[in-house]
Every structure is written in structure tokens, then in C-alpha cells.
Write an enzyme that holds these catalytic residues in place. Structure first.
Site, PDB file in Angstrom:
ATOM      1  N   GLU A 126       6.713  29.533  -6.313  1.00 50.80           N
ATOM      2  CA  GLU A 126       6.448  29.032  -7.657  1.00 50.80           C
ATOM      3  C   GLU A 126       7.672  28.310  -8.224  1.00 50.80           C
ATOM      4  O   GLU A 126       7.536  27.295  -8.916  1.00 50.80           O
ATOM      5  CB  GLU A 126       6.069  30.199  -8.560  1.00 50.80           C
ATOM      6  N   GLU A 186      -2.512  38.207 -12.355  1.00 53.14           N
ATOM      7  CA  GLU A 186      -2.949  36.887 -12.826  1.00 53.14           C
ATOM      8  C   GLU A 186      -4.078  36.406 -11.927  1.00 53.14           C
ATOM      9  O   GLU A 186      -5.237  36.608 -12.239  1.00 53.14           O
ATOM     10  CB  GLU A 186      -1.764  35.921 -12.836  1.00 53.14           C
TER      11      GLU A 186
END
Length: 896
Positions: free
Chosen positions: A746, A474
Site C-alpha cells: 500500500e 476493511e
């Protein structure tokens, strides 16, 4: 000296090369012995190519002004490829003048795309028919040419860029320590070039300039669907070497068909996600130096590609900023050999080995070990993070990668001859080389570790753009992550240039109707949705935050059209122009009150979207006022009021209840000024009750978390905010700390209490969004903030708030004016000591908590006898002071 000028900056930089800014801005710090020193006048002199200032391109004369930041150049038109020296002197408010500062300089770049006479060149092998060239992962290209200066060289500058990543060399030496050049921008609209001073690298006779090229962001694998060639399918190089001779003449060598290219070198594959393959047996020793045989190299192919979008580098370069030594060698239950660096970081590993030719060394990189203690990479998804090195033999050989980076703490080593010696390995930490500006520490070691994790989350994700995560497939510039963290980021480091560059890409990638892509640069497929609330709002929130933190009005002027387009886009989205209740939204992403199986928290999308619509509209109205668009300012003030009215009709009951019974809903209503009076008091009380009823735990996700503690502290529930921050049980900030985290996670439960993992699909252990709590720690706990009406820390707001569980707190910030600081400590005798530093040429409004005016002393003196205290008064529950510059120590018995 009584007064002196230091730390001169031009466009936030010290002695920058290659600026294309036609009216660069200057700033400086003042050092003074006495308190309450303010600048009353300044004088700037600028000379062209003359460090002695015997001839001047600009002389302001004595300008009566206290301005010492963002003073724009107004002299003769700047010439390209020219060094300009500047110096500053100032006078204080008592008429005392400083000496001239030490000279500083900036150097202009090419200034205009038409100045590029070079041709784009590329290796022709991409069109070959052999099987190797059909692989999506191709070896690096090596490009070179030979040139001979005609006479004695005075100076030489290399201007370079690439489609892909490049490293440039002159006579076998790298031209700089910059990495991942030319950086990542919206390449087809904006492509940076770099300027290098290579004077000291040239020699008499034959010289060689060369470069190595790899795919990088331009044509390598990007995002999680295996996409490649997002911007083009050919690497290319563009270079111009300008040499000035002592006699004043000049000669230029540029990329063209005469340059030679080879792909037969040691870098067999280089990908940002997947790593690098390096075959040392294929090294071409001396390929970038004179005398190397290039008869087997191919002529370069010239490509007809545009140059109109070329711009000088805008942000700080990416570099190796520090080295870390391993702390342990682990033999896992599976028998894996793993090195523990002791810190989750971003960069690569350098190692030294003695081995026979052909030995293959493989390094794999991971952030965590699984609950059994084995090497774990499932959360990387398709990203390989793999380094493969083939030894050449014959003695010690040292290797580190070139065109890739990894996010990792743990390194699995395969192929080593015997047990690895830890002294052979070094982790090299890489990020954009921004100035470290802020520090925070306190009496609680867990909170200090939290601050460490916040800072390292920023280090790992501020690599040319603000990425979401640095390890899996990502590593994109998610707008939502950036806007929730930018204020915290601006405390830890000087991010002005970093975000200026990124926001210009946001403006470039913004769609014609004002819609904002989810990631900047926009690397997602065209069919991907866009313009989520709180994500697209980065178009407004980020430039506004840069203005607040640095007093930079130019960024508001540059981004105004983009800011306005975003607000107008939202205005067209709802059933009426005052509510935003349509479209795709991420909602309160990863909120803990989400339904089972959902990533979105329970706060309704239209509630969040309308709240951010109001907030961005309010900021746009303020921006319009600041930059002189008075008609727009009035229009958007009216629009903001209408949105707030519509919000209250839609989401607030007459009794003061909100339609969404979530922590995030109550937080947004308070922070964005959407409720007032008795309704506001009830909303604040309900929010605090929600937190207490949840056993002092949060339920917020990406949208609510940045504001949660602010909303509590600002509305009379500071102790509830303190309990939240000190909470150790899941979900909390300290939960991950107690699990051994060295960066931000996260997910609140990225590692569960039993050691299992949240998910393999989306579980980064270096994801800075929840690090936004740092903003509360610095602004509220330490009390160090800027005044909203006088931004950039020209006038400070210092309002520390103590809390049960903290014995002392201290924060410092190197502002545009100098070092500001605020700290407090509880003394054994029940007194509170508050230490404050106000930089020269600034003032501060201070609130001393739990104080009586008659009890407060400064450095052992009564306040009336203390120099620099401009006013003092008793307020409810605190003492209010106005301070001039200086360092102060206040002490008093705590009351209340």
C-alpha cells in the site's frame, strides 16, 4: 485440420449452468495452419435438450461476417431450467470451411424471480433469551430436510441462495467446490443465486439436502468501526430442488417450515475478519446424510422476505485455486512458533493433527515479521485473523475453515503437541476463479518478481469483488483502487464477468443524483462522504476498459445511464459547469509530496477533479457514439472541449507552466489530452526533468502512478520511464521487491530501510493499486496493445520499446480471439529479434523500433517474400508493418 473452431464460450464461460441472460452471446477461437487467416462467414446451430441437433431452436445459416465474439442469440424465446446445446462452423477468406465444432452448452436458470416457490427459512434461536444468542458472533446454523424421489431420476438441479454465506450438501457431499456463496452484492437490491447439477449425488430411497449458514458480508462485522448487520439481522436460506424423472414428469422440494435447523454443530463462530472457532468434539457426523436423528433439531422459521431482487450468478465462482506448502519453521526471538509459507496470499490453512480430545490449536495469521523477526499483527487493526480448533481425539483429524479467509504469509501456531511438522500444513489459495490470460517475463529477475507481485496482489484482492486489501478490518470494494488497476487486471486474467457484476452493483448503489459511493457494494455508514474524483470516475473508466479489452458493447449499453449520471453529477458540482472545484476528494492519495501528517499528495483537489471530469466526459462521448446515442455524443464532445478550455484558463499559464508543480499534475495533463502543441511539449519536458531532478524517483500517489511511465514513454522520454521502473532505491517499485515483498504494498515504504514500519493505522502488504505499472510493462515495454478504434484485440497495436537495462522482454495474452504475443531480444551481434503472434481472424499494426526497412528480415527471408505481411513502410526511427494472423520472427541490426 486446415481450419477448426475451438474454445466455445457463452457469456465468457465454458458450459455455464444457470444463466438468466435472455440473449446470451457466443464466442469462439479459430485454429488455422496458414498465416493471414480471417473468418468470412459463420454458422451457429442451437438445439434444446438435444446434443445431436436433430431439432433446432436456432440456425443462423451461413452469415457473411468476420465476427467471432459476442454473437447474440436470436432464436426462439429461451425456456427456464433448460439446457441448450450449440455448435459453430466457419469459413475463411479463401472459402475453406471448417467442420462443426464439438458441441458446447449453456443451461438457463429460473429466469424470473416469480419462479421461486420456496420460502425463506431461518433458525428461530436469534430471538432466544439465552446469553449465547446475545453474542454478536454466533455459531453456524445447520439446515436439512429429507426427500424421496418417486421414480428413476433423469436430472436434478438445486437452486440456492442465502442471506449470509452458505455451503450446500446432498447426501453428505458438497454440491460444488464454490466458496463464499452467494457472493457479495448490494444485497437489498441484487442477490445472486447459484445453480448446481446434483444428479449424480441422488440415490434411491431417502435423500437429504442440507446447508450450513454463517454471517458473512450480510450480517457479519464489516469495515473498521465494528459495524454489523449492515443488510439485515437474520440469516436465512432459500432453496429449490427440481428433479426431472425419466418419464418426463418433475417434482420440486423447497425450503419451508418442515425443514429442521440446529446451531449445536462444531462451527462456533465464523467471521470474515476474525476467523473461525471449530469444536470438533461437537461434530454432528452424518448431519447432512440420510438416517441422522434430528429429533432435537428445531423446526425452521419461515420469513416474509422479498425475492424480486434475486438474480442468477453473474461472475465466476470463488474457489481454492492452488495449494502452497510451507518453506520454513521459525522460532522467533520471543519464542513464537511461526510457519513461513514463502508467499503472501489469501485463503486459509489446512492442517492434520494427532492429539487428545480437547486440545486447543490456535493459528494466527500475519503478513510480515517485525525487524527483530517476531510475529507482527498491528497492521491488521481490529481484525483477529484467528483460527481456533478443539481436537476430538482418536486419530488423525484434518481441518480447514469454512466461512472466513485470511491474508497472510506467516502463521503462528499455539497449542501443538511438540514441534509442528511442516508436512502437516498446507496454505490453500482462494480467489475468484478467473481464467489466467496474460504472462510477462524479461531478462531482469527483479522485474519478473515485480510481475509476480502484481499477479499475486490481484489474486489476493479479487475475491468476489475488487478489494483494497485482504487482511485488516476493511476488505472493501474501493472504487479508486479498482479503476487504477483494471487495465492491468484485464491482462493478467479474464475479468469481464467479474467487473460486469461489480459494475451492476455500482449502478445499483449509485445515488439518485449520480453520486458514487467510495466503496461498492456500499458498506460505509450513510454519513460517510462520497464521489471523490478518481474514485467515483470508476463508473465511467471501468466499463470503458472492459469494452476496450473485450470488445463488449453490452456493458456500455447497460452502464450508460450510470456513466451519464456520474458526469452530470460532476457538471453540477463546480462554481461553473466546466470546473469541478467543490466537494470531498482523496486527492493524489498517499502521494509522496504530501504535507507532513497528510495522506493526500500536493496536487490540488480541484486540479485533479477537473482533469478527471474532462477524462470521464471524453469517454462518455465516445461511449454515446458507439452505442448510437448520437445527440448525446455531440453534446458531451462539446462539454469535453469546454472543460479543457476552462482547465487551461484555470491551471495553465500562457508560457506553458502548470499551476501545480507536481509530477501527478503534469502526468494528468498529458494523459487526459488537456494540453497540446508547444504547451504539451513543455509539460512533457518538465515532467521528465522533475523525475531526473528527483534522482529518477517518483513522488506520485494513487492518482498519478498508473499513468506516470505512460506519460513519459508516449512523449519522447521512454528512457526516463525505464530508469524509473528499474530504480531500486526508495521510493520505487523495486524497493519493496528488494525488501522481500511477494505482493504489492500500500505504501512505497511500508517497511522502512531500517526495518521499521510506516504505520499501524494503514499499512497493507497486499494492496494492488501500485501494481498498475503492469499496464506499462505489457503495453509499452513488450508493446502488446489493442487498437482503440477496433477494441477487444480484433486489431492489435504492437509497438515494443526497448530500454537500457533489459536484454529481452516477452508478453503473451489469451485474447477473445486466441493467443497474441510480442517479445524482443537483443542479440550478441547487435541485431534485434522481435517475435510476434497474431491470432486468426485478427490483424496487427506493428512498429519495429530502431529499424531500417531494407535491413529487416522475417524468419530469414526478405519481407517481400514473407507470407502474411500486408504492408510495409519506413517511418522515422522505425519500420511500420501491417500483419495478418500468424507467428513472425523479425531480425535486423539496431540503428540510431
Amino acid at each position: 485440420m486446415e481450419l477448426q473452431v475451438v474454445r466455445l464460450k457463452c457469456e465468457y464461460k465454458s458450459n455455464p449452468l444457470g444463466l438468466d441472460v435472455r440473449a446470451p452471446r457466443f464466442g469462439w477461437h479459430i485454429e488455422a495452419r496458414r498465416r493471414n487467416t480471417n473468418q468470412s462467414a459463420y454458422r451457429i446451430q442451437v438445439s434444446k435438450e438435444d446434443p445431436d441437433f436433430s431439432t433446432l431452436a436456432w440456425d443462423t445459416g451461413a452469415v457473411q461476417s468476420d465476427r467471432s465474439v459476442h454473437v447474440a442469440y436470436e432464436g426462439a424465446e429461451l425456456e427456464p431450467r433448460t439446457r441448450y446445446y450449440y455448435r459453430v462452423r466457419v469459413w475463411d477468406d479463401q472459402g475453406i470451411g471448417s467442420e462443426w465444432s464439438a458441441p458446447a452448452y449453456w443451461e438457463t436458470g429460473l429466469m424470473d424471480p416469480s419462479a421461486w416457490t420456496a420460502e425463506w427459512i431461518s433458525a428461530s434461536r436469534q430471538t432466544a433469551e439465552n446469553e449465547e444468542d446475545k453474542s454478536p458472533e454466533q455459531p453456524a446454523d445447520y439446515v436439512r430436510t429429507t426427500f424421496t424421489p418417486a421414480r428413476k431420476v433423469r436430472s436434478a438441479r438445486l437452486y440456492a441462495t442465502a442471506l449470509g454465506l452458505y455451503t450446500a450438501y446432498v447426501n453428505g457431499r458438497r454440491v460444488s467446490d464454490d466458496l463464499f456463496t452467494p457472493g457479495w452484492t448490494s444485497y437489498n437490491k441484487r442477490l445472486q443465486y447459484q445453480t448446481y447439477d446434483v444428479t449424480g449425488l441422488l440415490a434411491e430411497g431417502d435423500n437429504v439436502v442440507g446447508a450450513a449458514l454463517a454471517d458473512g458480508w450480510y450480517k457479519g462485522n464489516l469495515a473498521w468501526k465494528g459495524a454489523r448487520n449492515l443488510y439485515g439481522d437474520r440469516r436465512a436460506l432459500l432453496m429449490q430442488l427440481h428433479v426431472k424423472y425419466e418419464d418426463g414428469t418433475e417434482q420440486v422440494w423447497s425450503t419451508d417450515r418442515s425443514w429442521r435447523v440446529s446451531s449445536a454443530g462444531p462451527i462456533r463462530m465464523a467471521e470474515l475478519y476474525h476467523g473461525e472457532q471449530y469444536d470438533a468434539t461437537m461434530e454432528m457426523t452424518g448431519w447432512n446424510a440420510p438416517g441422522y436423528d434430528v429429533t432435537r433439531w428445531e423446526p425452521a422459521e419461515a420469513l416474509d422476505l422479498p425475492k424480486e431482487h434475486l438474480i442468477a450468478q453473474e461472475n465466476d465462482p470463488t474457489r481454492v485455486v492452488e495449494d502452497i506448502q510451507p518453506i520454513a519453521l521459525i522460532r522467533t526471538p520471543k519464542g513464537e512458533t511461526v510457519i513461513d509459507m514463502g508467499q503472501n496470499l489469501v485463503g486459509w490453512v489446512r492442517f492434520t493433527i494427532h492429539a487428545d480430545a480437547g486440545r486447543r490449536i490456535v493459528l494466527e495469521h500475519a503478513e510480515v515479521l517485525d525487524k527483530e523477526g517476531n510475529f507482527y499483527t498491528a497492521n491488521l487493526r481490529s481484525a483477529k485473523q484467528r483460527i481456533e480448533y478443539i481436537c476430538k481425539g482418536g486419530g488423525a483429524e484434518t481441518y480447514e475453515p469454512h466461512f472466513t479467509f485470511q491474508g497472510f504469509r506467516y502463521v503462528k501456531v499455539e497449542g501443538w503437541n511438540g514441534e509442528p511438522d511442516l508436512s502437516c500444513f498446507t496454505a490453500r489459495v482462494i480467489h475468484t476463479d478467473m481464467e489466467r490470460t496474460g504472462s510477462f517475463e524479461c531478462s531482469d529477475p527483479l522485474i519478473n518478481q515485480l510481475q509476480h507481485n502484481i499477479l499475486w496482489g490481484q489474486k489476493g484482492n479479487f475475491l468476489d469483488i475488487p478489494t483494497d486489501c485482504p487482511q485488516r478490518d476493511e476488505r472493501l470494494g474501493w472504487t479508486g483502487d479498482a479503476q487504477v488497476f483494471i487495465r492491468t487486471a484485464a491482462f493478467n486474467m479474464n475479468v469481464a464477468s467479474f467487473f460486469t457484476k461489480w459494475l451492476r452493483d455500482l449502478k445499483a448503489d449509485q445515488q439518485a443524483d449520480g453520486a458514487v459511493p467510495h466503496v461498492i457494494p456500499d458498506a460505509l455508514p450513510p454519513e460517510h462522504t462520497h464521489s471523490s474524483a478518481a474514485w467515483g470516475d470508476a463508473a465511467v473508466i471501468c466499463p470503458w476498459t472492459v469494452y476496450l479489452c473485450y470488445g463488449d458493447t453490452r456493458i456500455l449499453e447497460e452502464q450508460y445511464d450510470s456513466m451519464k449520471a456520474w458526469v452530470e453529477y460532476m457538471r453540477r458540482q463546480g462554481d461553473n459547469e466546466y470546473l469541478r472545484n467543490t466537494g470531498f476528494h482523496y486527492g493524489d492519495w498517499l502521494g509522496l509530496d504530501a504535507k507532513e501528517g497528510s495522506y493526500r499528495g500536493a496536487t490540488p483537489n480541484d486540479y485533479i477533479a477537473t482533469a478527471f471530469y474532462a477524462y470521464s466526459t471524453e469517454l462518455l462521448a465516445k461511449t454515446a457514439e458507439i452505442i448510437g446515442h448520437t445527440d448525446d455524443a455531440e453534446q458531451y464532445r462539446l462539454l469535453y472541449r469546454r472543460i479543457v478550455e476552462a482547465f487551461n484558463r484555470e491551471f495553465v499559464t500562457p508560457a506553458g507552466r502548470l499551476a501545480a508543480p507536481t509530477q501527478t499534475a503534469y502526468v494528468l495533463a498529458l494523459m487526459f489530452g488537456l494540453v497540446e502543441g508547444d504547451v504539451k511539449r513543455r509539460v512533457a519536458g518538465t515532467l521528465a526533468a522533475m523525475v531526473r531532478q528527483n534522482k529518477d524517483r517518483l513522488t506520485t500517489g494513487f492518482v498519478g502512478t498508473p499513468y506516470l511511465c505512460h506519460a513519459l514513454s508516449q512523449n519522447g522520454y521512454h528512457e526516463t520511464a525505464v530508469k524509473l521502473v528499474l530504480q531500486k532505491e526508495y521510493p520505487s517499485w523495486l524497493y519493496s521487491v528488494l525488501k522481500g515483498a511477494t505482493t504489492m504494498w500500500e505504501h512505497w515504504d511500508g517497511i522502512k530501510p531500517d526495518g521499521s514500519f510506516w504505520s499501524t493505522a494503514m499499512n497493507s502488504y497486499n494492496h494492488y493499486a501500485y501494481g498498475s505499472i503492469g499496464d506499462w510493462m505489457y503495453q509499452v515495454l513488450a508493446g502488446l496493445d489493442t487498437d482503440r478504434e477496433t477494441p477487444g484485440y480484433k486489431h492489435l497495436q504492437i509497438r515494443p520499446q526497448t530500454g537500457e537495462g533489459f536484454e529481452w522482454v516477452r508478453a503473451t495474452l489469451n485474447t477473445m480471439y486466441g493467443t497474441a504475443a510480442s517479445g524482443w531480444s537483443k542479440q550478441p551481434d547487435g541485431r534485434l529479434s522481435v517475435e510476434i503472434t497474431v491470432p486468426p481472424n485478427t490483424t496487427a499494426s506493428v512498429e519495429l523500433p530502431q529499424a531500417l526497412l531494407a535491413d529487416v528480415q522475417e524468419s530469414g527471408r526478405e519481407l517481400a517474400a514473407a507470407e502474411g505481411i500486408l504492408s510495409r513502410e519506413q517511418a522515422e526511427g522505425h519500420v511500420r508493418l501491417s500483419l495478418g494472423s500468424g507467428t513472425y520472427t523479425f531480425a535486423y541490426p539496431i540503428v540510431g
